[in-house]
Design an enzyme around this catalytic site. Structure first.
Site, PDB file in Angstrom:
ATOM      1  N   ASP A  28      87.588  39.498  58.196  1.00 44.50           N
ATOM      2  CA  ASP A  28      87.436  38.912  59.922  1.00 44.50           C
ATOM      3  C   ASP A  28      86.805  40.549  60.021  1.00 44.50           C
ATOM      4  O   ASP A  28      87.982  40.979  59.828  1.00 44.50           O
ATOM      5  CB  ASP A  28      87.885  38.214  60.446  1.00 44.50           C
ATOM      6  CG  ASP A  28      88.597  37.033  60.575  1.00 44.50           C
ATOM      7  OD1 ASP A  28      87.268  36.487  60.062  1.00 44.50           O
ATOM      8  OD2 ASP A  28      89.184  36.482  60.580  1.00 44.50           O
ATOM      9  N   ASP A  64      83.717  22.873  58.788  1.00 46.85           N
ATOM     10  CA  ASP A  64      85.032  22.886  59.149  1.00 46.85           C
ATOM     11  C   ASP A  64      85.557  21.079  59.009  1.00 46.85           C
ATOM     12  O   ASP A  64      85.875  20.575  59.720  1.00 46.85           O
ATOM     13  CB  ASP A  64      85.747  24.247  60.178  1.00 46.85           C
ATOM     14  CG  ASP A  64      85.703  25.337  59.770  1.00 46.85           C
ATOM     15  OD1 ASP A  64      84.837  26.037  59.196  1.00 46.85           O
ATOM     16  OD2 ASP A  64      85.243  26.334  61.324  1.00 46.85           O
TER      17      ASP A  64
END
Lengths: 270, 211
Positions: A11, A130
């Site tokens: 990230d 997702d």
């Protein structure tokens, strides 16, 4: 034979690697380029950078970061996070990214995947899905400006697609969606199980297998890895495994993962 | 100096960076005058076969590549830059290639439904000639592939490497000063860089100095 891929996911915010839980309590975890090189040395097969920069000049920072990374990294890397138009895709590829990962923008506008896969080639268009087991009280607030009925949830659906970092249910069946994205020209599916993500109880094998069997393109499994066994298990039914916290918190290394996979007769690059 | 043909293929950044990393100067151009003077000519490529051929022909670069190779000057083709060297491809219809080497590019037809197309990821290369200098001293024989079409037969006049994906295909060809790879050496970590270095060692400095 082709090997299964181990892919660390980093990230990135404002050009730095951050660690945190569910996008809160972010802690600076270092220079992404240095970390990328360390994972490369350990034997990572590819890298994924997920940009979670919130500031308004996000794009410029991201492009600069991609350029720096491309100078020194000689394995493929993917960049994702808030990409929603062809220009951004082009800028990222020209800056040196090998692939871009698209999530919410694909749900809003599947034509983007069609166009981008023709314009830049399927090989660089990763669609991130997702997925979460359907909850009875899930209400989709989405309004679509295309006919979403062929991919909508029906009585047999098990998993629903979420967007916006897992916050928004869409009413879309995850397996049908992956198949549809395949038809639109996506080159890979990055499949995250939101039920398993963060649990360390293992990947959602049934979801991964179902999606992988339904598409003709490679599937990267994400979410739930807690042990080496979990990783070798999921690689039985898909092409690659995405790893975040296990690696970032040094609970294991890419080398350990690969040695374990080898011992389980899962082919890896060693 | 390495001259990279810029004919609109999207991601050539990593090819540039790989050569710079190896310490050679890189020129990226689509100007015929500059390409003609190239010491080492590199044709990268991603995308569709026919689009590449059309783009090269538009600028007259197709003939230039043929001459460059015919004259025995150093040449590297990567991915699509490998495929265009052969007689034809079946990608989106039947299209003629540059025909520098005999062979036809065909789509992977795999019996095993578990094998995905594109063939994407790290796979092993096995040199057809154990003494091939381009594949010496590699830390391992894994390289990175992304492709849906491939060459399946190797002409007797060529060396190269073979790779297994459901069936055997030709993952690179080499002859004298020419190396063309279906895989991406610029994305194949240390092994890929070593292959490029081997090429420069054989064809680089000495050739550059006599130019």
């Amino acid at each position: 034979m082709l090997t299964k891929r181990i892919i660390p996911c980093l990230d990135v915010a404002d050009g730095r690697v951050v660690k945190g839980t569910n996008f809160v309590n972010l802690v600076d975890a270092g220079d992404p380029v240095e970390l990328a090189l360390r994972y490369d040395k350990e034997g990572a097969d590819e890298l994924v950078f997920l940009d979670i920069t919130a500031s308004s000049d996000k794009r410029a920072i991201l492009i600069e970061f991609v350029k720096k990374t491309a100078e020194v990294l000689f394995i493929p890397f993917t960049v994702g996070g808030g990409i929603n138009d062809s220009e951004t895709i082009r800028d990222l590829l020209l800056a040196g990214a090998d692939k871009v990962s698209i999530n919410t923008a694909a749900v809003r506008n599947p034509a983007l995947i069609r166009e981008a896969s023709v314009q830049f080639g399927s090989q660089c268009i990763v669609v991130a899905v997702d997925a979460r087991r359907i909850r009875e009280n899930s209400v989709s607030e989405y309004s679509f400006d295309y006919d979403v009925s062929p991919v909508s949830i029906d009585n047999e659906s098990v998993w629903e697609v979420y967007t916006h970092g897992g916050r928004k249910p869409t009413g879309i069946d995850a397996v049908k969606w992956a198949k549809f994205m395949n038809e639109c020209g996506a080159g890979e599916i990055l499949l995250t199980s939101m039920d398993c993500d963060g649990t360390k109880d293992g990947y959602d094998i049934s979801l991964t297998k179902k999606v992988s069997d339904s598409v003709t393109i490679p599937v990267i499994a994400s979410g739930g890895a807690g042990t080496l066994e979990h990783i070798s298990d999921v690689l039985d039914c898909c092409d690659a495994a995405l790893l975040a916290s296990l690696l970032h918190y040094r609970l294991t290394t890419v080398g350990d993962i690969k040695n374990h996979c080898q011992s389980k007769s899962v082919r890896v690059r060693l | 100096m390495v001259t990279i043909i810029d004919y609109g293929a999207s991601n050539i950044k990593s090819v540039i960076k790989a050569f710079e990393h190896l310490g050679v100067d890189v020129l990226v151009t689509n100007e015929l005058d500059l390409l003609k003077k190239a010491e080492i000519l590199v044709c990268p490529g991603q995308g569709a076969f026919n689009q590449a051929i059309v783009a090269l022909k538009e600028k007259g670069i197709d003939g230039l590549i043929k001459n460059h190779i015919k004259e025995g000057r150093p040449f590297i083709g990567i991915c699509l830059g490998f495929q265009i060297l052969f007689e034809s491809s079946d990608e989106n219809g039947h299209h003629e290639g540059l025909g520098v080497f005999p062979g036809h590019i065909r789509r992977f037809k795999l019996d095993d439904p578990k094998l995905k197309v594109p063939h994407m990821g790290w796979n092993l290369i096995e040199p057809t000639n154990a003494d091939d200098c381009y594949f010496k001293n590699l830390p391992n024989n894994y390289v990175y592939f992304v492709h849906s079409y491939a060459l399946f037969d190797l002409d007797k006049s060529l060396n190269g490497t073979k790779t297994m994906y459901g069936r055997e295909f030709i993952s690179s060809i080499s002859r004298d000063n020419v190396l063309a790879t279906q895989f991406h050496p610029e994305k194949s970590g240390e092994s890929g860089l070593m292959i490029l270095k081997n090429f420069l060692d054989k064809n680089g400095e000495s050739y550059a100095n006599t130019y």
